[in-house]
Design an enzyme around this catalytic site. Structure first.
Site, PDB file in Angstrom:
ATOM      1  N   TYR A 103       1.061  -1.075  -0.328  1.00  0.00           N
ATOM      2  CA  TYR A 103       0.140   0.291   0.343  1.00  0.00           C
ATOM      3  C   TYR A 103       0.653   1.029  -0.408  1.00  0.00           C
ATOM      4  O   TYR A 103       0.318   2.028  -0.162  1.00  0.00           O
ATOM      5  CB  TYR A 103      -1.202   0.227   0.820  1.00  0.00           C
ATOM      6  CG  TYR A 103      -2.483  -0.863   0.998  1.00  0.00           C
ATOM      7  CD1 TYR A 103      -3.420  -0.660  -0.480  1.00  0.00           C
ATOM      8  CD2 TYR A 103      -2.232  -2.410   1.433  1.00  0.00           C
ATOM      9  CE1 TYR A 103      -4.013  -1.228  -0.381  1.00  0.00           C
ATOM     10  CE2 TYR A 103      -4.130  -2.772   1.566  1.00  0.00           C
ATOM     11  CZ  TYR A 103      -4.367  -2.686   0.619  1.00  0.00           C
ATOM     12  OH  TYR A 103      -5.517  -3.586   0.486  1.00  0.00           O
ATOM     13  N   GLU A 202       2.874 -28.937  19.264  1.00  0.00           N
ATOM     14  CA  GLU A 202       1.846 -28.508  18.264  1.00  0.00           C
ATOM     15  C   GLU A 202       0.446 -27.676  18.537  1.00  0.00           C
ATOM     16  O   GLU A 202       0.640 -26.748  17.699  1.00  0.00           O
ATOM     17  CB  GLU A 202       1.674 -29.405  17.111  1.00  0.00           C
ATOM     18  CG  GLU A 202       0.624 -29.545  16.017  1.00  0.00           C
ATOM     19  CD  GLU A 202       0.576 -30.714  15.564  1.00  0.00           C
ATOM     20  OE1 GLU A 202       1.931 -31.667  15.513  1.00  0.00           O
ATOM     21  OE2 GLU A 202      -0.867 -31.030  14.530  1.00  0.00           O
ATOM     22  N   ASP A 254       1.537 -34.196  16.617  1.00  0.00           N
ATOM     23  CA  ASP A 254       1.023 -35.328  15.829  1.00  0.00           C
ATOM     24  C   ASP A 254       2.203 -36.426  15.348  1.00  0.00           C
ATOM     25  O   ASP A 254       3.249 -35.710  14.513  1.00  0.00           O
ATOM     26  CB  ASP A 254      -0.152 -34.730  15.289  1.00  0.00           C
ATOM     27  CG  ASP A 254      -0.953 -34.398  15.509  1.00  0.00           C
ATOM     28  OD1 ASP A 254      -0.793 -34.203  17.019  1.00  0.00           O
ATOM     29  OD2 ASP A 254      -1.753 -33.908  15.189  1.00  0.00           O
TER      30      ASP A 254
END
Lengths: 376, 376
Positions: A103, A202, A254
Site C-alpha cells: 500500500y 503443536e 502429532d
C-alpha cells in the site's frame, strides 16, 4: 506521533550501512555514465543445498543481475524505493507488513506495485540479498503479519518500552492461565532463564493443558505453542532463545507425515522455497520428542489411531524420495517406513485415552528420561 | 499430579448441581420402571431468533427428546458419560478440548465415539441444554482448541496460579512489544482498568503497529487482536471485559463484506448455527468504527482499493436478503449498498498509502472524535 527509541544500535547501523553502500554504488555508476546493476541471490530450489552439519536448507552461490534498462526501469526503481522505505523505517524504528509495503507504493506514481505478488517478490529479492550480509527481513523492518505463538514457563523476557526505551521484564512464569504472546520481531529481546529445555508444542489445546497444570514448573522448561506450522516470529523466537541460553529444543507434535515433514521439518531446517531466511529462522538444535510411530506401540495407542489418508501416504513417500533432510537421517527413514507399515497416524491428544493427566504424569516424564532416543 | 485449586465456587457448584439433578431424574425414572429421557434444545436454524433489543441470535423454545430405547441406548449412554466426564473435570479443575473428549471415549468400550463428529454433536447437545440454565461450554469444562488472541493496553488482568490459588496480576501495559495471550477459558478472570474503550482489531499487523506505537496509552484504551473471525475465547474475553468494566467496544476491520458480515457480525451477534452459545460469547455492545465505505471517500483511499470479487458481491447480497442482523439496521443496509455501488473493497492496511503513521495520527483520532457515527 512520538518517535520510538531505536533498537540495538549495531543492527540499525548494519542495515543502514548496507543500503547506503548499494545506493552509493548505483549513484557512482550513473555518475560515470555506466548503467547501474543490482545483484540478488537466485531464490529457486536448484540454488538450495542441505548440509547435515549446518543443519538447514541454504541458498547457493548463484546470482541474478538486475541491470537498469528500458524494460527494467520500473522494477529497478521499485527495488530502490523499497530499500529507501526500509532505511526510513530503521531510522524511525518503524516497521511494515508485506501488505502495508504494497500500500505504501500507491503513492509512488508510475512505479507503484500493481499487486502484492509483485511487491512480495521484490521484497524477497532484497531480503535474500541482505541475508547474504547476515541481515534478516526483520532487520530490514519488514515484519510478518501472522501471529507469534504463546509462551509460558521458566523465562523472563527482557524487552523495552518502545517509546521511552525503559527496560521491561515479562515473567512468563507469572501470567496465570494466560501466556506471553510473541511479538512480530524478536531481535531486540534478551532473556533470563533457569529452564533446562524448550518444549515446542503443536496444538493450542496441549499447550493450555501443560500451562494450566504448570508442567513447566516441575519439568523445569519453557513451553511454546506453535499452533501448527510455526510462524516466522515463533521460529525466530525459539532460535534466539535456544542460541543465547544454550537450551535444547524438543518438539511435541502429532505422529503423522504432516507433523514430521511440515511442522517439525520447518522448525528444524526451514523450507526449501524460502532458503534465504532459513539461516535466521530454523532451529537446527531441535529434536523430535514425539509422538513417534514407536510411541503408538509403547504407550498402547493402537485403538486411538486413524488410518493414514492417501494424502498422508503420498506426503510420506515424497519425503522418503525427495526431502534432503529426511533422506540424510536413517532414523527418520526408519520411522516413516514404520508409520507406513502400520498404516495409521496418532495425534498428541490421543494420549487422553488413558486419562487427561496421562500426558503429564506418564508420557512426557518417560520420554524426557531418554532424550538420547529422540529422533534427529 | 498436584490438584488444581478450584475456580469460583458458585460456578463449580452450579455445573455439578445441574448434572446431578439430570442424573437423579434419570435414576428415579429407572427405579420406577419408566424409560428415562433427556431433553435438549433444537439447535437448528429454524429455532433461532434475532431480537434487536437483546442484540444476539438466540435459541428458541423448541426441544428434542432423547428417550432410552434399544436404538438410542448407545447415544443415551454416551451423553451420560460425557456429562460424567464434565462433572469429573469440574471436581478436579481440569478441562478437555473437543478432540480430547473424543479420545477419552476410546476407553468407554461399546459406547466409544466412532468419530469426532459424533462426540461434537453430543457435546453440542449438552452445551445447548446447559446454556438454558445459564451455563457455558467453558463452565462444563469443554475448552476450545483455538488460540485466544492478543491483548495490550491499559488493563490489569487478575488471574490466579492454577496450583497454589495465589492471585496473579498481569499488567497489559507492561509487556514491551509483546502482548498478553488470552487463555482458553476466561471465566475466572477479573479486571482493573482506566481505559475508556476496547478496540478490537482484525489483523495482527495492525495490532502490532498500534502496540509498538503505544496507541493505547494516549487513546486510553485496550487493544485486542482478533486475527480474522474472533475465536470463542477472544469473544468471551471482550464480552466479560466490556460487561464488567462498562466499556464500549469498537471494531476496526477491513471494509469488505467478509469484514462486515463475518468478523464484525460474529463478534456482535454471534452466528446462527451456534445460537445456544451466543448469549455468552457475543458482544451486543460492539460498534463498527471502520473501515466504512464512506471512509474510502473521506480518507481518499480510492486508489488503494480492490474490485469486489463475485464472492464478495454474493456475500453482500446474501446479507441484504437473509441476515436478520443486517436487515434490522438501516445503517448497515445503506453501507452495504454503498459498497456494492462503489464496486470496491478496502483493507485497514490501505491507510498506509498516506504513510505508516497515518492510521495513528489521522484516521483513528478523527474517527474516535465521532463515535456517534459508528455503524451499529
Amino acid at each position: 506521533m512520538k518517535k520510538n527509541v531505536p533498537q540495538a544500535a549495531h543492527t540499525t547501523d548494519k542495515t543502514i550501512a548496507l543500503i547506503d553502500s548499494i545506493a552509493a554504488q548505483v549513484r557512482a555508476d550513473i555518475e560515470v555514465g555506466k548503467l547501474p546493476d543490482l545483484k540478488f541471490p537466485v531464490r529457486a530450489l536448484d540454488n538450495v543445498t542441505y548440509d547435515k552439519r549446518k543443519g538447514y536448507f541454504e541458498l547457493g552461490a548463484a546470482e541474478k543481475e538486475r541491470t537498469l534498462t528500458v524494460t527494467t526501469a520500473r522494477s529497478f526503481a521499485q527495488t530502490l524505493r523499497l530499500m529507501a522505505t526500509s532505511r526510513t523505517m530503521v531510522e524511525h524504528d518503524d516497521f511494515a507488513t508485506k501488505r502495508e509495503v504494497y500500500y505504501i507504493s500507491k503513492n509512488w506514481g508510475d512505479c507503484r506495485f500493481d499487486d502484492q505478488a509483485e511487491s512480495d517478490a521484490t521484497m524477497d529479492d532484497i531480503e535474500a540479498m541482505a541475508s547474504m550480509h547476515g541481515l534478516s527481513r526483520e532487520q530490514l523492518r519488514f515484519y510478518p503479519e501472522s501471529h507469534g505463538g504463546s509462551v509460558a514457563g521458566r523465562l523472563t523476557v527482557v524487552d523495552r518500552n518502545p517509546l521511552s526505551g525503559a527496560t521491561v521484564e515479562i515473567d512468563c512464569a507469572n501470567l496465570g492461565s494466560g501466556a506471553y504472546s510473541i511479538p512480530r520481531s524478536v531481535e531486540h529481546l534478551s532473556f533470563r532463564t533457569d529452564a533446562q529445555f524448550v518444549l515446542a508444542i503443536e496444538t493450542g489445546g496441549m499447550f493450555q493443558r501443560l500451562n494450566n497444570h504448570r508442567f513447566w514448573e516441575t519439568a523445569r522448561c519453557i513451553i511454546v505453542e506453535m499452533g501448527g506450522v510455526p510462524t516466522r516470529a515463533t521460529r525466530r523466537f525459539i532460535r534466539v532463545l535456544s542460541d543465547t541460553q544454550n537450551l535444547p529444543v524438543y518438539c511435541f507434535v502429532d505422529c503423522d507425515p504432516y507433523g514430521f515433514t511440515n511442522i517439525y521439518r520447518t522448525l528444524k531446517v526451514g523450507s526449501g522455497n524460502a532458503a534465504h531466511v532459513n539461516r535466521f529462522l530454523c532451529v537446527p538444535q531441535a529434536h523430535f520428542l514425539g509422538v513417534t510411530p514407536q510411541d503408538i506401540v509403547d504407550f498402547g495407542l493402537e485403538d486411538a489411531t486413524h488410518p493414514l489418508s492417501p494424502r498422508d501416504i503420498k506426503r510420506a513417500q515424497d519425503a522418503l524420495e525427495n526431502d534432503p533432510f529426511i533422506m540424510a537421517h536413517p532414523e527418520w527413514i526408519a520411522a516413516i517406513k514404520e508409520l507406513l507399515a502400520m498404516g495409521v497416524r496418532a495425534e498428541q491428544q490421543a494420549l487422553a485415552k488413558w486419562g487427561l493427566d496421562y500426558v503429564i504424569s506418564e508420557y512426557l516424564p518417560k520420554k524426557l528420561a531418554n532424550t538420547g532416543r529422540f529422533l534427529p
